[in-house]
Design a protein around this motif. Structure first.
Motif, PDB file in Angstrom:
ATOM      1  N   ALA A 108       0.839  -1.202   0.000  1.00  0.00           N
ATOM      2  CA  ALA A 108       0.000   0.000   0.000  1.00  0.00           C
ATOM      3  C   ALA A 108       0.872   1.250   0.000  1.00  0.00           C
ATOM      4  O   ALA A 108       0.580   2.220  -0.701  1.00  0.00           O
ATOM      5  CB  ALA A 108      -0.927   0.004   1.214  1.00  0.00           C
ATOM      6  N   ALA A 109       1.956   1.215   0.767  1.00  0.00           N
ATOM      7  CA  ALA A 109       2.845   2.381   0.848  1.00  0.00           C
ATOM      8  C   ALA A 109       3.430   2.718  -0.513  1.00  0.00           C
ATOM      9  O   ALA A 109       3.392   3.880  -0.930  1.00  0.00           O
ATOM     10  CB  ALA A 109       3.965   2.119   1.861  1.00  0.00           C
ATOM     11  N   VAL A 110       3.974   1.714  -1.223  1.00  0.00           N
ATOM     12  CA  VAL A 110       4.591   2.029  -2.516  1.00  0.00           C
ATOM     13  C   VAL A 110       3.530   2.407  -3.558  1.00  0.00           C
ATOM     14  O   VAL A 110       3.791   3.250  -4.422  1.00  0.00           O
ATOM     15  CB  VAL A 110       5.525   0.910  -3.022  1.00  0.00           C
ATOM     16  CG1 VAL A 110       6.694   0.728  -2.072  1.00  0.00           C
ATOM     17  CG2 VAL A 110       4.806  -0.394  -3.228  1.00  0.00           C
ATOM     18  N   ARG A 111       2.339   1.814  -3.469  1.00  0.00           N
ATOM     19  CA  ARG A 111       1.262   2.211  -4.385  1.00  0.00           C
ATOM     20  C   ARG A 111       0.884   3.668  -4.144  1.00  0.00           C
ATOM     21  O   ARG A 111       0.733   4.457  -5.081  1.00  0.00           O
ATOM     22  CB  ARG A 111       0.034   1.307  -4.216  1.00  0.00           C
ATOM     23  CG  ARG A 111      -1.158   1.743  -5.094  1.00  0.00           C
ATOM     24  CD  ARG A 111      -2.413   0.933  -4.826  1.00  0.00           C
ATOM     25  NE  ARG A 111      -2.750   0.779  -3.426  1.00  0.00           N
ATOM     26  CZ  ARG A 111      -3.296   1.726  -2.656  1.00  0.00           C
ATOM     27  NH1 ARG A 111      -3.549   2.933  -3.150  1.00  0.00           N
ATOM     28  NH2 ARG A 111      -3.595   1.479  -1.389  1.00  0.00           N
ATOM     29  N   GLU A 112       0.744   4.036  -2.885  1.00  0.00           N
ATOM     30  CA  GLU A 112       0.380   5.418  -2.556  1.00  0.00           C
ATOM     31  C   GLU A 112       1.476   6.396  -2.973  1.00  0.00           C
ATOM     32  O   GLU A 112       1.179   7.489  -3.455  1.00  0.00           O
ATOM     33  CB  GLU A 112       0.088   5.545  -1.053  1.00  0.00           C
ATOM     34  CG  GLU A 112      -1.213   4.898  -0.630  1.00  0.00           C
ATOM     35  CD  GLU A 112      -2.448   5.683  -1.048  1.00  0.00           C
ATOM     36  OE1 GLU A 112      -2.349   6.899  -1.324  1.00  0.00           O
ATOM     37  OE2 GLU A 112      -3.537   5.085  -1.085  1.00  0.00           O
TER      38      GLU A 112
ATOM     39  N   LEU B 258       8.720   3.372  -6.375  1.00  0.00           N
ATOM     40  CA  LEU B 258       9.597   3.026  -5.259  1.00  0.00           C
ATOM     41  C   LEU B 258       9.406   1.549  -4.935  1.00  0.00           C
ATOM     42  O   LEU B 258       8.308   1.139  -4.558  1.00  0.00           O
ATOM     43  CB  LEU B 258       9.220   3.887  -4.045  1.00  0.00           C
ATOM     44  CG  LEU B 258      10.119   3.888  -2.850  1.00  0.00           C
ATOM     45  CD1 LEU B 258      11.459   4.539  -3.169  1.00  0.00           C
ATOM     46  CD2 LEU B 258       9.446   4.651  -1.711  1.00  0.00           C
ATOM     47  N   PRO B 259      10.440   0.720  -5.081  1.00  0.00           N
ATOM     48  CA  PRO B 259      10.290  -0.697  -4.734  1.00  0.00           C
ATOM     49  C   PRO B 259      10.077  -0.877  -3.227  1.00  0.00           C
ATOM     50  O   PRO B 259      10.601  -0.099  -2.426  1.00  0.00           O
ATOM     51  CB  PRO B 259      11.600  -1.338  -5.168  1.00  0.00           C
ATOM     52  CG  PRO B 259      12.441  -0.281  -5.774  1.00  0.00           C
ATOM     53  CD  PRO B 259      11.773   1.033  -5.584  1.00  0.00           C
TER      54      PRO B 259
ATOM     55  N   LEU C   6      11.742   0.692   1.364  1.00  0.00           N
ATOM     56  CA  LEU C   6      11.066   1.159   2.574  1.00  0.00           C
ATOM     57  C   LEU C   6      11.801   0.649   3.806  1.00  0.00           C
ATOM     58  O   LEU C   6      12.202  -0.517   3.859  1.00  0.00           O
ATOM     59  CB  LEU C   6       9.627   0.645   2.633  1.00  0.00           C
ATOM     60  CG  LEU C   6       8.672   1.123   1.569  1.00  0.00           C
ATOM     61  CD1 LEU C   6       7.337   0.390   1.708  1.00  0.00           C
ATOM     62  CD2 LEU C   6       8.473   2.625   1.642  1.00  0.00           C
ATOM     63  N   GLY C   7      11.923   1.504   4.786  1.00  0.00           N
ATOM     64  CA  GLY C   7      12.460   1.072   6.063  1.00  0.00           C
ATOM     65  C   GLY C   7      11.384   0.366   6.868  1.00  0.00           C
ATOM     66  O   GLY C   7      10.236   0.245   6.442  1.00  0.00           O
TER      67      GLY C   7
ATOM     68  N   ALA D  40      11.593   6.387   3.830  1.00  0.00           N
ATOM     69  CA  ALA D  40      12.198   6.098   2.527  1.00  0.00           C
ATOM     70  C   ALA D  40      12.973   7.339   2.106  1.00  0.00           C
ATOM     71  O   ALA D  40      12.416   8.438   2.012  1.00  0.00           O
ATOM     72  CB  ALA D  40      11.142   5.751   1.489  1.00  0.00           C
ATOM     73  N   ARG D  41      14.250   7.164   1.891  1.00  0.00           N
ATOM     74  CA  ARG D  41      15.096   8.269   1.418  1.00  0.00           C
ATOM     75  C   ARG D  41      15.085   8.272  -0.103  1.00  0.00           C
ATOM     76  O   ARG D  41      15.125   7.215  -0.729  1.00  0.00           O
ATOM     77  CB  ARG D  41      16.507   8.131   1.955  1.00  0.00           C
ATOM     78  CG  ARG D  41      16.544   8.348   3.467  1.00  0.00           C
ATOM     79  CD  ARG D  41      17.964   8.528   3.973  1.00  0.00           C
ATOM     80  NE  ARG D  41      17.973   8.906   5.360  1.00  0.00           N
ATOM     81  CZ  ARG D  41      17.947  10.154   5.810  1.00  0.00           C
ATOM     82  NH1 ARG D  41      17.886  11.165   4.970  1.00  0.00           N
ATOM     83  NH2 ARG D  41      17.972  10.414   7.103  1.00  0.00           N
TER      84      ARG D  41
END
Length: 168
Positions: free
Chosen positions: A52-56, A65-66, A70-71, A97-98
């Motif tokens: 969900a995080a990378v989709r958003e 963003l793969p 993500l941390g 995520a940097r």
């Protein structure tokens, strides 16, 4: 009003200058109601929180963003709030995520959630702004995340809030 439970996955997108990308939202039913918030949103059926995080991130910034970038979850929070005539009971997870300067240049922040603006904020700017920022007290928790202190420990629970009634 009906209370809608919602699980969200949020991303602390941080650039090379340790600035955090925040989007600006408003409530169309409450003139003047404006706040800054992190990238991220609701977890959809069949999706993990990292997915969900990378989709958003993609939907809100056009940055692919793969999941591996993500941390771990650094913060959690529970918030009750109303917007546009709906009331939500929302559980949130935050990951760091940097992003590189090239990725920042390639972003296209035109999501409806950011129709009122977006901005890269330093921790110092967050600590001194009179603007409403969510989560509350983010500026006091952000330096540890940026310095990577404690990223190998359990997430910090920022608290349980009612955004409509709790004082800033």
């Amino acid at each position: 009003m009906t209370l809608t439970e919602r699980w969200t996955s949020r991303v602390l997108l941080v650039d090379g200058d340790d600035r955090l990308l925040l989007l600006c939202g408003r409530d169309p039913r409450r003139p003047g109601a404006r706040w800054w918030f992190t990238v991220g949103g609701g977890v959809e059926d069949g999706e993990s929180s990292p997915q969900a995080a990378v989709r958003e991130v993609w939907e809100e910034t056009a940055l692919s963003l793969p999941v591996g970038r993500l941390g771990p979850v650094v913060w959690t929070r529970q918030a009750v709030f109303s917007v546009d005539g709906r009331v939500f009971d929302q559980y949130e997870e935050y990951r760091l995520a940097r992003v590189s300067a090239a990725e920042v240049r390639g972003m296209d922040v035109r999501t409806p959630e950011a129709r009122y603006g977006h901005r890269w904020w330093s921790a110092a700017e967050l600590a001194t702004t009179a603007e409403t920022v969510r989560p509350k007290r983010m500026a006091s928790f952000l330096p540890d995340v940026l310095s990577a202190v404690g990223l190998d420990r359990a997430p910090v629970h920022l608290g349980n809030f009612n955004e409509d009634t709790d004082p800033e």
